[in-house]
Motif scaffolding. Sequence first.
Motif, PDB file in Angstrom:
ATOM      1  N   ASP A 189       1.350   5.469 -12.732  1.00 57.14           N
ATOM      2  CA  ASP A 189       2.071   6.017 -11.582  1.00 57.14           C
ATOM      3  C   ASP A 189       3.304   6.796 -12.027  1.00 57.14           C
ATOM      4  O   ASP A 189       3.548   7.913 -11.550  1.00 57.14           O
ATOM      5  CB  ASP A 189       2.504   4.898 -10.632  1.00 57.14           C
ATOM      6  CG  ASP A 189       1.344   4.121 -10.052  1.00 57.14           C
ATOM      7  OD1 ASP A 189       0.222   4.666 -10.000  1.00 57.14           O
ATOM      8  OD2 ASP A 189       1.551   2.957  -9.654  1.00 57.14           O
ATOM      9  N   THR A 228       0.841  -1.195   0.000  1.00 60.50           N
ATOM     10  CA  THR A 228       0.000   0.000   0.000  1.00 60.50           C
ATOM     11  C   THR A 228       0.876   1.244   0.000  1.00 60.50           C
ATOM     12  O   THR A 228       1.832   1.332   0.769  1.00 60.50           O
ATOM     13  CB  THR A 228      -0.925   0.026   1.235  1.00 60.50           C
ATOM     14  OG1 THR A 228      -1.709  -1.165   1.260  1.00 60.50           O
ATOM     15  CG2 THR A 228      -1.838   1.242   1.183  1.00 60.50           C
ATOM     16  N   VAL A 229       0.571   2.179  -0.878  1.00 59.64           N
ATOM     17  CA  VAL A 229       1.298   3.450  -0.944  1.00 59.64           C
ATOM     18  C   VAL A 229       0.338   4.567  -0.558  1.00 59.64           C
ATOM     19  O   VAL A 229      -0.680   4.777  -1.219  1.00 59.64           O
ATOM     20  CB  VAL A 229       1.859   3.688  -2.361  1.00 59.64           C
ATOM     21  CG1 VAL A 229       2.596   5.022  -2.414  1.00 59.64           C
ATOM     22  CG2 VAL A 229       2.797   2.554  -2.766  1.00 59.64           C
ATOM     23  N   CYS A 230       0.658   5.266   0.521  1.00 55.58           N
ATOM     24  CA  CYS A 230      -0.226   6.321   1.026  1.00 55.58           C
ATOM     25  C   CYS A 230       0.138   7.663   0.399  1.00 55.58           C
ATOM     26  O   CYS A 230       1.156   7.813  -0.283  1.00 55.58           O
ATOM     27  CB  CYS A 230      -0.146   6.398   2.551  1.00 55.58           C
ATOM     28  SG  CYS A 230       1.455   6.950   3.168  1.00 55.58           S
ATOM     29  N   GLY A 231      -0.692   8.673   0.668  1.00 55.27           N
ATOM     30  CA  GLY A 231      -0.487   9.995   0.096  1.00 55.27           C
ATOM     31  C   GLY A 231       0.842  10.615   0.480  1.00 55.27           C
ATOM     32  O   GLY A 231       1.508  11.267  -0.337  1.00 55.27           O
ATOM     33  N   GLU A 232       1.254  10.419   1.722  1.00 51.35           N
ATOM     34  CA  GLU A 232       2.531  10.968   2.166  1.00 51.35           C
ATOM     35  C   GLU A 232       3.693  10.372   1.381  1.00 51.35           C
ATOM     36  O   GLU A 232       4.677  11.063   1.077  1.00 51.35           O
ATOM     37  CB  GLU A 232       2.712  10.697   3.663  1.00 51.35           C
ATOM     38  CG  GLU A 232       3.986  11.298   4.240  1.00 51.35           C
ATOM     39  CD  GLU A 232       4.145  11.011   5.724  1.00 51.35           C
ATOM     40  OE1 GLU A 232       5.233  11.306   6.264  1.00 51.35           O
ATOM     41  OE2 GLU A 232       3.190  10.487   6.338  1.00 51.35           O
ATOM     42  N   MET A 233       3.570   9.100   1.020  1.00 47.96           N
ATOM     43  CA  MET A 233       4.625   8.451   0.230  1.00 47.96           C
ATOM     44  C   MET A 233       4.713   9.054  -1.163  1.00 47.96           C
ATOM     45  O   MET A 233       5.811   9.217  -1.717  1.00 47.96           O
ATOM     46  CB  MET A 233       4.373   6.952   0.146  1.00 47.96           C
ATOM     47  CG  MET A 233       4.540   6.224   1.457  1.00 47.96           C
ATOM     48  SD  MET A 233       4.122   4.451   1.283  1.00 47.96           S
ATOM     49  CE  MET A 233       4.451   3.877   2.953  1.00 47.96           C
ATOM     50  N   TRP A 234       3.572   9.377  -1.752  1.00 49.94           N
ATOM     51  CA  TRP A 234       3.565  10.038  -3.054  1.00 49.94           C
ATOM     52  C   TRP A 234       4.309  11.370  -2.988  1.00 49.94           C
ATOM     53  O   TRP A 234       5.091  11.711  -3.887  1.00 49.94           O
ATOM     54  CB  TRP A 234       2.128  10.267  -3.522  1.00 49.94           C
ATOM     55  CG  TRP A 234       1.504   9.080  -4.160  1.00 49.94           C
ATOM     56  CD1 TRP A 234       0.727   8.137  -3.554  1.00 49.94           C
ATOM     57  CD2 TRP A 234       1.589   8.690  -5.533  1.00 49.94           C
ATOM     58  NE1 TRP A 234       0.331   7.187  -4.457  1.00 49.94           N
ATOM     59  CE2 TRP A 234       0.829   7.498  -5.671  1.00 49.94           C
ATOM     60  CE3 TRP A 234       2.222   9.223  -6.645  1.00 49.94           C
ATOM     61  CZ2 TRP A 234       0.701   6.846  -6.902  1.00 49.94           C
ATOM     62  CZ3 TRP A 234       2.098   8.572  -7.867  1.00 49.94           C
ATOM     63  CH2 TRP A 234       1.342   7.402  -7.975  1.00 49.94           C
TER      64      TRP A 234
END
Length: 270
Positions: free
Chosen positions: A169, A121-127
């Motif tokens: 992505d 899972t990639v969260c918004g902060e990671m983006w």
Amino acid sequence: MQDNYTNTLNNSPFKLAACAEMLYTELPFEQRVNQLTQEGFCVELWDWTQKDLSSLAESGATFTSMTGYIEGNLLEPQGIKTLLDTAELSIHAAKKINCRALNLHGTGLGEGGIPVVPLETVCGEMWIRAYKTLCQLAALGERYQQLFILENLNTAVDHKGTPFARAIDTFTLVSAVDSPWLKMNLDLYHAQIGEGQLIELCRKSLPYLGEIQVADVPGRQEPGTGEINYPAIAKVLGTLGYDGVIGLEAFPSQTTAIALNRFRDAFTLS
């Protein structure tokens, strides 16, 4: 940014390159490079730390891409620092062989292409972190006049747990950075497995393309061995005016000579 690489295969409008890691594997690496060059192809390689760069520089080959980092990732502080430090080392290596582009992934890849630190899972902060890291890479590229390209991967077959893996992505990140020193490496083999609609993907990605890589699905072999209609894609790319690098990153279904002929035929416009 000027792209001074000319096409050595006059019957194709594209700059055709072949991956020396996967072709002519019965030969020592430098002989593979020489053979591909003699046949008129540009050359791509992976881990430059395992290569004799001085010998490659003397080969006369045109190198279009190689791995752009040794370790690190886009997401956490130490990984970001390591990625940026080893990207700078990669730039110096690329200068030794006049390699056009340095290839990046969403994270460091280990044995068999599996992420060193898999993420489901990639969260918004990671983006946001990935975006900021890529901005730093683009600035590094500008400082040294060196192109970086961000490659999409598939997670269903080859690279499970890779963050920012899909072509959409890499498009989102590269277009957000919006720098001539950071482009997409649109790998159509990976995109077919993960997303499909390859022609529309090419259209959408056109302003941000730094390279296109190809292999057929299934099997990751040369064009004409699977389900992808590469001649149709080549025709659309020609109509769109794309004349950049197309790299064969595929295993030969029979011999390398046959694979290269099929690759050239698929990307020759009548």
